[in-house]
Enzyme design. Structure first.
Site, PDB file in Angstrom:
ATOM      1  N   ILE A  49       1.379  -1.010   0.002  1.00 43.05           N
ATOM      2  CA  ILE A  49      -0.094  -0.125   0.031  1.00 43.05           C
ATOM      3  C   ILE A  49       1.039   1.629  -0.040  1.00 43.05           C
ATOM      4  CG2 ILE A  49      -1.720   1.619   1.249  1.00 43.05           C
ATOM      5  CD1 ILE A  49      -2.497  -1.371   2.456  1.00 43.05           C
ATOM      6  N   GLU A  86       3.716  -7.587   2.570  1.00 46.00           N
ATOM      7  CA  GLU A  86       3.726  -9.159   4.337  1.00 46.00           C
ATOM      8  C   GLU A  86       3.820  -8.581   5.263  1.00 46.00           C
ATOM      9  OE1 GLU A  86       6.087  -7.722   1.513  1.00 46.00           O
ATOM     10  OE2 GLU A  86       8.248  -9.583   1.248  1.00 46.00           O
TER      11      GLU A  86
HETATM   12  N1  THU Z   1       7.754  -4.088  -1.372  1.00 48.12           N
HETATM   13  C1  THU Z   1       6.779  -5.337  -0.780  1.00 48.12           C
HETATM   14  O1  THU Z   1       5.550  -5.141  -0.833  1.00 48.12           O
HETATM   15  N2  THU Z   1       7.449  -6.806  -0.082  1.00 48.12           N
HETATM   16  C2  THU Z   1       8.413  -5.992  -0.709  1.00 48.12           C
HETATM   17  O2  THU Z   1       9.253  -7.481  -0.341  1.00 48.12           O
HETATM   18  C3  THU Z   1       9.302  -5.610  -1.032  1.00 48.12           C
HETATM   19  C4  THU Z   1       9.183  -4.306  -1.358  1.00 48.12           C
HETATM   20  C5  THU Z   1       6.837  -3.246  -2.014  1.00 48.12           C
HETATM   21  C6  THU Z   1       7.049  -1.611  -1.352  1.00 48.12           C
HETATM   22  C7  THU Z   1       6.545  -1.366  -2.421  1.00 48.12           C
HETATM   23  O3  THU Z   1       5.160  -0.423  -2.480  1.00 48.12           O
HETATM   24  C8  THU Z   1       7.350  -2.007  -3.566  1.00 48.12           C
HETATM   25  O4  THU Z   1       7.228  -2.718  -3.120  1.00 48.12           O
HETATM   26  C9  THU Z   1       8.079  -1.025  -4.613  1.00 48.12           C
HETATM   27  O5  THU Z   1       9.299  -1.310  -3.423  1.00 48.12           O
END
Ligand code: THU
Length: 131
Positions: A43, A55
């Site tokens: 988000i 996560e």
């Molecule tokens: N992001 C995640 O949701 N989980 C991860 O393990 C790595 C990064 C998201 C955060 C952000 O919205 C986008 O990926 C780019 O970093």
């Protein structure tokens, strides 16, 4: 254990991803020890730093509903390559999960995945035992 169902749940979670700034969509599905599955997506926010990873969304949903014990989490991104959780998410996992037992499934498709323990992805972690 067959992690196919958990991976499918992570792909369902990714459909809700709110990522207008990075265009990087992530989904996670967290399996509680009692069998319940919690979905999470990333988000994002115009101010960037309030962004929450998929996560942590899954963990915070589960913990806010009283769950404290977890078995595994599946994580999926847009590409087939395996997406590893960021350091902040690994630290959140370490608060609630047994480092040797908790499984982190990095999936590139329903049938292609790698499994790690939390201890493998976050060795020598800082925890309540250090306080
Ligand atoms: N992001 C995640 O949701 N989980 C991860 O393990 C790595 C990064 C998201 C955060 C952000 O919205 C986008 O990926 C780019 O970093």
């Amino acid at each position: 254990m067959n992690f196919g169902i958990l991976i499918e749940e992570a792909y369902e979670a990714k459909k809700q991803s709110y990522a207008p700034y990075s265009g990087f969509h992530v989904g996670a599905a967290l399996l509680a020890l009692d069998g319940e599955i919690y979905r999470g997506c990333n988000i994002e926010n115009a101010a960037y730093s309030p962004t929450n990873c998929a996560e942590r969304t899954a963990f915070f949903k589960a913990v806010s509903e009283g769950k404290r014990e977890f078995a595994a989490i599946a994580i999926v991104g847009d590409k087939r390559e395996f997406l590893a959780p960021c350091g902040v998410c690994r630290q959140v996992m370490s608060e609630f999960c047994d480092a040797k037992q908790f499984k982190i499934i990095l999936a590139g498709s329903k049938t292609e995945y790698e499994i790690y323990t939390l201890e493998e992805l976050l060795p020598k972690s800082f925890s309540k035992d250090n306080l």
